[in-house]
Design a protein around this motif. Structure first.
Motif, short mmCIF file in Angstrom:
data_model
loop_
_atom_site.label_atom_id
_atom_site.label_comp_id
_atom_site.label_asym_id
_atom_site.label_seq_id
_atom_site.Cartn_x
_atom_site.Cartn_y
_atom_site.Cartn_z
N PRO A 1 0.83 -1.20 0.00
CA PRO A 1 0.00 0.00 0.00
C PRO A 1 0.87 1.25 0.00
N SER A 2 0.30 2.36 -0.50
CA SER A 2 1.04 3.61 -0.50
C SER A 2 1.14 4.14 0.92
N ASP A 3 2.07 5.10 1.14
CA ASP A 3 2.22 5.70 2.45
C ASP A 3 0.92 6.39 2.89
N THR A 4 0.23 7.02 1.94
CA THR A 4 -1.02 7.70 2.26
C THR A 4 -2.09 6.70 2.70
N ALA A 5 -2.19 5.55 2.01
CA ALA A 5 -3.18 4.53 2.38
C ALA A 5 -2.91 4.00 3.79
N VAL A 6 -1.63 3.79 4.12
CA VAL A 6 -1.27 3.33 5.46
C VAL A 6 -1.65 4.37 6.50
N LEU A 7 -1.37 5.66 6.19
CA LEU A 7 -1.70 6.73 7.13
C LEU A 7 -3.21 6.87 7.32
N LEU A 8 -3.98 6.68 6.24
CA LEU A 8 -5.45 6.73 6.35
C LEU A 8 -5.96 5.63 7.27
N ALA A 9 -5.44 4.41 7.08
CA ALA A 9 -5.88 3.30 7.92
C ALA A 9 -5.47 3.52 9.38
N GLN B 1 -3.15 16.54 9.07
CA GLN B 1 -2.03 16.25 8.16
C GLN B 1 -2.55 15.69 6.83
N LEU B 2 -3.54 14.80 6.90
CA LEU B 2 -4.10 14.22 5.69
C LEU B 2 -4.84 15.25 4.85
N ASP B 3 -5.56 16.16 5.50
CA ASP B 3 -6.27 17.20 4.75
C ASP B 3 -5.31 18.04 3.91
N GLN B 4 -4.09 18.26 4.44
CA GLN B 4 -3.10 19.02 3.68
C GLN B 4 -2.58 18.23 2.48
N GLN B 5 -2.59 16.90 2.59
CA GLN B 5 -2.09 16.06 1.51
C GLN B 5 -3.15 15.72 0.47
N ALA B 6 -4.38 16.16 0.68
CA ALA B 6 -5.50 15.75 -0.17
C ALA B 6 -5.26 15.97 -1.66
#
Length: 588
Positions: free
Chosen positions: A32-40, A59-64
Motif C-alpha cells: 500500500p502507499s504511504d497515504t493509504a497506510v496513514l489513512l488506515a 495532516q491528511l487534509d493538507q495532503q488531499a
C-alpha cells in the motif's frame, strides 16, 4: 460546535464514539502507499487516541491534492465522521450522502450509510433512520467487508434499543460479537451487548459480562467505551440502592471521563453523583452535582438526566421548606420529563410506522402479483371451453377474497396501532400527549357553550417508597389498582389520563366547583380505603389531590394545569392525603 447530545440513556446509545472500529490496513498483493497506510492508521485511532486522530486528520487534509481518487473518498469519510462526532450533523450528513451516491465504493458507502442512520436517530429523524435501517439489514447478506458489516449491526442494535425493542436489539448485539473485523477487539461488541441487556432490565451489577467488557476495552485502549461500562455499573448500583458503591466508582472514573471530553458521559456522571448523594442524605453535595450537570448543558437540551438533576434539586428544596425555589425546579423537571417522554414515544412510533410501511409494501407486492394472475386467468377464459370457465371464475373470486382479507387485516392493524398510540401502556388510560390534546379540544367546546369544567391533578403519596420496599412490579400493580378505583368514581364523559410516573389528570366536563371538590374527595377517600393485596402483603397508600376550575381560571389549559399543580403542591406540603382546590382568590 457542541459535542453530540443524546436523548435517551447515553451509555445505551454510544453515538459517535461507536464509529471507532479499529480498522487496520487490508492485506493486498501489492504494497500500500504511504497515504493509504496513514489513512488506515488514522481511522484506527478515532476512539483509542482522539487527539492524535485529529492531528493526523489535519495532516491528511493538507495532503488531499496529491491523493488518489479512492484515498480522497476515504479522507472525506473520516472528515464526515469527525463532523458527526462534534454534533455538526448538517455538514456531516451532506458529506455522507455524497459518499453514498458518488464514491462508487461499496465499503465506504455502507459505512457512510450506517453513520448516517445513527445521525438521523440522534437528530430525531426517526422515520428516515428506520427506513435506512431496513435497507441496510436487507442488504446484510451482500456485505462482505467485516468492518462495514460490524458497523451496520452495531448501529441497528442501538436504534432498536432506542425504540424499546430490547430482545431484537440484543440479537443484533450478539451478532456483532461474531464479526471479525480487521484489528477489532471485543470491546465494542461486549459494550453494546452489556448496554442492551441493561436497557431490557436483564442485568445486575455482578454479571460476568461486566468484567469481559472491562478487560476487552482496557486491552484495546478504548477508554470512551470503558467509560460507558462504568456508567452502566454505577447506574445499576443506584437501582440496587447501593449509593456508596456508586459514589466510590464515579469518584474513581470521573478524571478519565473528563479527560475524554465526551459531553454526555460527563452529564450522566454528574447526575448519578447527585442521585447517590441524595440517597445518602448529603444535600449539599447532591445540589452541587445536580447544578454541575445543568451548567454543562445548553438551555434547549432535553434529556432523562437533566430531568433527574432537576428532580434532585426539587427534592432538596422541598425538604428544606423552600417552597418557591422547589416549585421552580419542579416546573423545570416537568418540562424535561415531558420532552423525554415525547422523544421516547416518537422513537417507538417511528419504529412501528416503519414496520407498518414494510408490511404495506409486502401486501402491495402481493396485490400486484395477484392482479397479474387475474389477467392471465381472464386471457385463459377466452381460450378455454365453457366447462372449465366456472373453475377459473371460482379461482378468481378466491384470489379477490384473499386480497380483500389482507387489505382488511392491514386496515385493522393500522386502526389498532392508532388506538394504542393514544393509551398509556401500563394502565390503559390516555397517555400524557393524548390527554393534553383531548383536554384542549374539550375546553374549547365547553368555552363556546360557557359550561363549567374542573381539572383534577392526583399524585400518589410516598410512591417511591412502594417501589423501594416492594419492587417496581408491585409499584405497577398499585398504579393499575389506582386507575381501577378512579374509574369507578368517574362518568363516561370524564377525561382520565396518566401524566407521568404516579401522577394522573382528570378533566370533569359540565362540572361546577362544588361538584368537582366532591368528586375529588370521593376519589381520595376511595383510594385511602382500598389497599392493594399483593401476594398476601396488604399495601395501603393515599393520594394528594389538587383542583382548578374554569370558573376562576378560565378555559386556558396551561393556566388550569398550573393552578391544579399549585393546589397539588399545597396538598403535599400541608400533610398529603387531602384535596386542595384553588379559590377565586388563588388559595385552597
Amino acid at each position: 460546535m457542541s459535542p453530540r447530545r443524546l436523548h435517551t440513556k447515553p451509555w445505551l446509545l454510544i453515538g459517535a464514539v461507536a464509529f471507532g472500529v479499529s480498522a487496520q490496513p487490508a492485506v493486498t498483493t501489492t504494497a500500500p502507499s504511504d497515504t493509504a497506510v496513514l489513512l488506515a492508521q488514522t481511522e484506527s485511532l478515532r476512539t483509542v487516541d482522539h487527539p492524535r486522530f485529529l492531528r493526523l486528520l489535519g495532516q491528511l487534509d493538507q495532503q488531499a491534492p496529491h491523493m488518489s481518487t479512492r484515498e480522497r473518498w476515504q479522507l472525506r469519510y473520516l472528515d464526515a465522521w469527525q463532523a458527526s462526532y462534534q454534533g455538526d450533523y448538517a455538514n456531516a450528513d451532506l458529506a455522507l450522502r455524497d459518499l453514498i451516491d458518488h464514491s462508487n465504493d461499496q465499503v465506504i458507502a455502507t459505512k457512510a450509510s450506517a453513520l448516517l442512520m445513527d445521525d438521523m436517530r440522534t437528530s430525531k429523524h426517526y422515520e428516515q433512520a428506520f427506513e435506512l435501517a431496513n435497507r441496510l439489514v436487507a442488504n446484510l447478506p451482500n456485505i462482505q467487508d467485516e468492518t462495514a458489516r460490524f458497523m451496520v449491526l452495531f448501529y441497528v442494535s442501538q436504534l432498536l434499543t432506542a425504540a424499546g425493542q430490547y430482545d431484537l436489539a440484543a440479537s443484533y448485539a450478539l451478532q456483532t460479537t461474531e464479526v471479525r473485523a480487521p484489528g477489532e477487539t471485543q470491546c465494542a461488541p461486549k459494550t453494546v451487548l452489556l448496554t442492551t441487556l441493561y436497557a431490557g432490565h436483564k442485568l445486575n451489577s455482578s454479571n460476568p459480562v461486566f468484567q469481559q467488557a472491562i478487560d476487552a476495552c482496557r486491552a484495546s485502549g478504548q477508554s470512551v467505551f470503558l467509560d460507558s461500562v462504568w456508567l452502566v455499573k454505577s447506574g445499576l448500583y443506584l437501582d440496587e440502592n447501593q449509593a456508596e458503591k456508586a459514589i466510590s466508582l464515579l469518584d474513581r472514573v470521573m478524571p478519565n471521563i473528563r479527560a475524554d471530553q465526551y459531553h454526555t458521559h460527563v452529564l450522566v456522571a454528574q447526575t448519578q453523583l447527585a442521585q447517590a448523594y441524595l440517597k445518602l442524605g448529603d444535600d449539599d453535595k447532591a445540589r452541587e452535582s445536580a447544578l454541575a450537570a445543568i451548567a454543562i448543558s445548553d438551555p434547549g437540551d432535553t434529556s432523562e438526566f437533566l430531568r433527574d438533576a432537576y428532580q434532585v434539586l426539587y427534592s432538596i428544596e422541598k425538604k428544606h421548606g423552600n417552597a418557591a425555589t422547589a416549585l421552580g425546579y419542579y416546573e423545570r423537571y416537568v418540562e424535561q420529563d415531558i420532552g423525554y417522554l415525547n422523544n421516547v414515544s416518537a422513537t417507538a412510533l417511528a419504529y412501528d410506522e416503519a414496520q407498518q410501511h414494510t408490511l404495506a409494501q409486502k401486501l402491495e407486492t402481493e396485490k400486484l402479483s395477484k392482479q397479474n394472475n387475474i389477467l392471465e386467468l381472464q386471457q385463459a377464459l377466452n381460450t378455454k371451453a365453457m366447462e372449465t370457465s366456472r373453475l377459473y371464475i371460482a379461482m378468481l373470486l378466491m384470489a379477490l377474497v384473499f386480497i380483500a382479507f389482507w387489505l382488511l387485516r392491514l386496515k385493522r392493524s393500522q386502526m389498532r396501532f392508532k388506538q394504542l398510540s393514544c393509551l398509556d401502556g401500563l394502565t390503559g388510560i390516555s397517555n400524557h400527549q393524548h390527554f393534553m390534546s383531548e383536554a384542549m379540544r374539550m375546553l374549547g367546546m365547553l368555552e363556546k357553550k360557557r359550561s363549567p369544567a374542573c381539572l383534577i391533578s392526583i399524585d400518589l403519596d410516598y410512591f417511591k417508597q412502594v417501589n423501594d420496599n416492594y419492587g417496581h412490579a408491585v409499584g405497577d400493580s398499585v398504579l393499575r389498582h389506582t386507575v381501577a378505583i378512579c374509574r369507578r368514581q368517574l362518568r363516561s364523559s370524564d377525561l382520565f389520563g396518566r401524566l407521568g410516573g404516579e401522577e394522573f389528570g382528570i378533566l370533569l366536563a359540565d362540572c361546577q366547583r362544588e361538584q368537582g371538590i366532591a368528586t375529588a374527595d370521593r376519589i381520595r377517600r376511595a383510594i385511602e380505603a382500598s389497599p392493594l393485596d399483593a401476594d398476601g402483603c396488604v399495601i395501603s397508600f393515599s393520594a394528594s389531590v389538587g383542583m382548578a376550575c374554569t370558573e376562576t381560571a378560565g378555559y386556558d389549559l396551561q393556566r388550569l394545569c398550573r393552578e391544579a399543580d399549585t393546589a397539588l403542591y399545597k396538598a403535599k406540603r400541608t400533610g398529603r392525603n387531602r384535596v386542595i382546590a384553588i379559590s377565586a382568590a388563588g388559595a385552597g
